[in-house]
Design a protein around this motif. Structure first.
Motif, PDB file in Angstrom:
ATOM      1  N   GLU A 171     -70.222 -48.376  12.424  1.00 31.16           N
ATOM      2  CA  GLU A 171     -70.857 -48.016  11.149  1.00 31.16           C
ATOM      3  C   GLU A 171     -72.378 -48.107  11.250  1.00 31.16           C
ATOM      4  O   GLU A 171     -73.106 -47.242  10.742  1.00 31.16           O
TER       5      GLU A 171
ATOM      6  N   ARG B  54     -73.687 -45.064  12.923  1.00 34.65           N
ATOM      7  CA  ARG B  54     -73.696 -43.914  12.011  1.00 34.65           C
ATOM      8  C   ARG B  54     -74.894 -43.988  11.056  1.00 34.65           C
ATOM      9  O   ARG B  54     -75.558 -42.981  10.777  1.00 34.65           O
TER      10      ARG B  54
ATOM     11  N   ASP C  34     -78.068 -42.917  12.657  1.00 31.90           N
ATOM     12  CA  ASP C  34     -78.193 -41.452  12.676  1.00 31.90           C
ATOM     13  C   ASP C  34     -78.686 -40.935  11.328  1.00 31.90           C
ATOM     14  O   ASP C  34     -79.533 -40.034  11.264  1.00 31.90           O
ATOM     15  N   ASP C  35     -78.171 -41.522  10.241  1.00 33.63           N
ATOM     16  CA  ASP C  35     -78.620 -41.122   8.903  1.00 33.63           C
ATOM     17  C   ASP C  35     -80.103 -41.443   8.706  1.00 33.63           C
ATOM     18  O   ASP C  35     -80.840 -40.688   8.051  1.00 33.63           O
TER      19      ASP C  35
END
Length: 253
Positions: A120, A123, A126-127
């Motif tokens: 998580e 991820r 990346d955001d």
């Protein structure tokens, strides 16, 4: 400048009020440049970050304006003075608290974080890259990254404290003004720093995780110092080492 225990927390407000009183009394005339940051810090016996916060508080009140690379000037037509607004906490104080608390939280998380939480965090990173590329306001992915680490500690008290510290970024007018000024000169969430934090968590090394988080938030303070520079550029270059050394001493705690 002397303070009572109850007033110490908002030292910047005392400095701002004292300067506002000097403006009202005519000691600082409209259109004139205020004394340098160093001189004001010496006059009021406070740190330079406190002077920075006081200047931004006076800007919010409409009494002064900062001119990049030149200094801070009394406005030509100062706003009618009313009761000083409650501006709450500044970005330097807030980030210092985050550095102390989130550093230990990150160390604890390194011993308890799950593989799913590590995925998580990747991820979210990346955001964060995408938000930086599109100049998304609010640093939402940045907040999610730090709160996810807090939750990985399995300590609800730490989660509450860290969420509250992040919420202060949005609730405090002074903190919002300082962070917006930083954004205007290009300061964004530090992707490499967050990758270092994630890497330390992935190898589940508490010491490395603590150091990565503390070094990251130390750089946040350093970037805020640069972004809120109020003295003339040449003077700033000659004084920047002393200013950063002052905060470096506090960071050793």
């Amino acid at each position: 400048m002397t303070t009572s225990t109850a007033e110490t927390r908002k030292l910047y407000q005392q400095v701002a009020n004292a300067i506002a009183e000097s403006i009202r009394e005519g000691a600082f005339q409209p259109g004139h440049r205020l004394p340098s940051e160093r001189d004001l810090a010496e006059d009021y016996k406070v740190s330079r970050p406190t002077v920075r916060e006081a200047m931004i508080a006076l800007e919010i009140r409409g009494l002064v304006e900062a001119r990049h690379g030149s200094g801070v000037y009394v406005t030509e037509a100062p706003a009618p003075e009313a009761l000083a607004p409650e501006l709450d906490i500044g970005a330097f104080e807030l980030t210092e608290a985050r550095r102390l608390i989130e550093g230990e939280s990150c160390a604890l998380a390194a011993t308890t974080i799950t593989d799913e939480e590590l995925v998580e965090l990747a991820r979210i990173l990346d955001d964060m890259v995408e938000e930086n590329e599109h100049d998304v306001r609010g640093d939402l992915a940045d907040r999610r990254f730090h709160v996810t680490i807090a939750r990985a500690t399995r300590n609800s008290a730490l989660v509450t404290v860290i969420e509250n510290l992040w919420d202060l970024r949005y609730k405090s007018p002074l903190c919002r003004a300082m962070l917006e000024r930083a954004r205007q000169v290009g300061v964004r969430p530090l992707i490499d720093d967050h990758q270092e934090i994630l890497s330390a968590l992935q190898i589940r090394d508490p010491k490395a995780a603590r150091n990565a988080m503390r070094e990251h938030l130390g750089r946040v303070i350093d970037n805020l110092l640069t972004a809120t520079e109020i003295d003339a550029l040449q003077q700033a270059r000659s004084e920047v080492a002393a200013r950063r050394n002052e905060l470096a001493r506090r960071s050793l705690i």
